[in-house]
Design a protein around this motif. Sequence first.
Motif, mmCIF file in Angstrom:
data_model
loop_
_atom_site.group_PDB
_atom_site.id
_atom_site.type_symbol
_atom_site.label_atom_id
_atom_site.label_comp_id
_atom_site.label_asym_id
_atom_site.label_seq_id
_atom_site.Cartn_x
_atom_site.Cartn_y
_atom_site.Cartn_z
ATOM 1 N N SER A 229 -9.251 18.884 19.560
ATOM 2 C CA SER A 229 -10.487 18.165 19.866
ATOM 3 C C SER A 229 -10.713 17.019 18.886
ATOM 4 N N SER A 230 -10.409 17.243 17.615
ATOM 5 C CA SER A 230 -10.585 16.184 16.610
ATOM 6 C C SER A 230 -9.606 15.037 16.838
ATOM 7 N N VAL A 231 -8.355 15.346 17.213
ATOM 8 C CA VAL A 231 -7.385 14.291 17.522
ATOM 9 C C VAL A 231 -7.849 13.499 18.744
ATOM 10 N N ARG A 232 -8.410 14.186 19.717
ATOM 11 C CA ARG A 232 -8.948 13.499 20.905
ATOM 12 C C ARG A 232 -10.138 12.621 20.515
ATOM 13 N N THR A 233 -10.985 13.103 19.619
ATOM 14 C CA THR A 233 -12.126 12.321 19.135
ATOM 15 C C THR A 233 -11.653 11.073 18.398
ATOM 16 N N ILE A 234 -10.612 11.217 17.580
ATOM 17 C CA ILE A 234 -10.053 10.060 16.873
ATOM 18 C C ILE A 234 -9.553 9.036 17.884
ATOM 19 N N GLY A 235 -8.895 9.487 18.943
ATOM 20 C CA GLY A 235 -8.413 8.561 19.978
ATOM 21 C C GLY A 235 -9.544 7.799 20.652
ATOM 22 N N SER A 236 -10.622 8.503 20.969
ATOM 23 C CA SER A 236 -11.784 7.835 21.576
ATOM 24 C C SER A 236 -12.417 6.845 20.605
ATOM 25 N N ALA A 237 -12.507 7.234 19.342
ATOM 26 C CA ALA A 237 -13.092 6.350 18.332
ATOM 27 C C ALA A 237 -12.224 5.110 18.128
ATOM 28 N N GLU A 238 -10.910 5.271 18.138
ATOM 29 C CA GLU A 238 -9.999 4.124 17.990
ATOM 30 C C GLU A 238 -10.161 3.152 19.157
ATOM 31 N N GLY B 13 -3.088 8.047 24.301
ATOM 32 C CA GLY B 13 -4.009 9.157 24.517
ATOM 33 C C GLY B 13 -3.336 10.486 24.814
ATOM 34 N N ILE B 14 -2.023 10.543 24.828
ATOM 35 C CA ILE B 14 -1.311 11.792 25.072
ATOM 36 C C ILE B 14 -1.214 12.551 23.756
ATOM 37 N N ILE B 15 -1.617 13.807 23.768
ATOM 38 C CA ILE B 15 -1.559 14.630 22.563
ATOM 39 C C ILE B 15 -0.298 15.480 22.622
ATOM 40 N N TYR B 16 0.466 15.440 21.530
ATOM 41 C CA TYR B 16 1.710 16.188 21.423
ATOM 42 C C TYR B 16 1.534 17.328 20.433
ATOM 43 N N ALA B 17 2.198 18.440 20.709
ATOM 44 C CA ALA B 17 2.179 19.587 19.804
ATOM 45 C C ALA B 17 3.600 19.906 19.373
ATOM 46 N N ALA B 18 3.770 20.216 18.103
ATOM 47 C CA ALA B 18 5.061 20.606 17.551
ATOM 48 C C ALA B 18 4.838 21.720 16.543
ATOM 49 N N THR B 19 5.871 22.481 16.279
ATOM 50 C CA THR B 19 5.781 23.530 15.270
ATOM 51 C C THR B 19 5.525 22.891 13.909
ATOM 52 N N ALA B 20 4.540 23.404 13.216
ATOM 53 C CA ALA B 20 4.168 22.841 11.917
ATOM 54 C C ALA B 20 5.316 22.989 10.926
ATOM 55 N N SER B 21 5.567 21.907 10.198
ATOM 56 C CA SER B 21 6.641 21.925 9.210
ATOM 57 C C SER B 21 6.120 21.600 7.820
ATOM 58 N N GLY B 22 4.863 21.833 7.588
ATOM 59 C CA GLY B 22 4.248 21.542 6.296
ATOM 60 C C GLY B 22 2.786 21.229 6.491
ATOM 61 N N SER B 23 2.135 20.797 5.432
ATOM 62 C CA SER B 23 0.704 20.514 5.513
ATOM 63 C C SER B 23 0.394 19.029 5.592
ATOM 64 N N THR B 24 1.433 18.186 5.779
ATOM 65 C CA THR B 24 1.215 16.749 5.922
ATOM 66 C C THR B 24 1.158 16.396 7.400
#
Length: 153
Positions: free
Chosen positions: A47-56, A130-141
């Motif tokens: 939801s936050s990534v989607r909000t950032i996209g709308s704000a951009e 606006g497409i949101i992608y998901a990947a396995t986390a590989s760290g905290s960055t």
Amino acid sequence: MQQKKGQKGFSLVELLIVVAIIGIIAAIAIPNLLASRRAANEASAISSVRTIGSAEATYAATFGNGSYADLSTLAGQKLIDGAIATATASAPKSGYSFLVSGANGSGYTSGAAPANSNVGTRMFSSTEAGIIYAATASGSTPPSSTSGTPIGN
């Protein structure tokens, strides 16, 4: 065991059985609770990534003359919450840190990464498309480019 007249209470065996039943119920419920918490944190990050996209998009159309902005500028224009703009691995929002890269040009990439594996197991990224992608986390960055598979938008 014989009880004296007027003696009331539970025997040690009865109390041990109750404690064992409570322990079994807790062993079943706690993993489900943790999985629910991870799912909620991941949903908040999406939801936050989607909000950032709308704000951009709003920023590019109104303030930026077609250019995009970083998180601090978006927060300064009141287009996103300050908690998103300041979320880092050491001070996350719902367990996630956020990053916008390449925002000074004609495109941007936004990303979210979990602060640790207890918070979530996936990281998320998006671009001006606006497409949101998901990947396995590989760290905290947070990722600075899109990776993974598109999720249901």
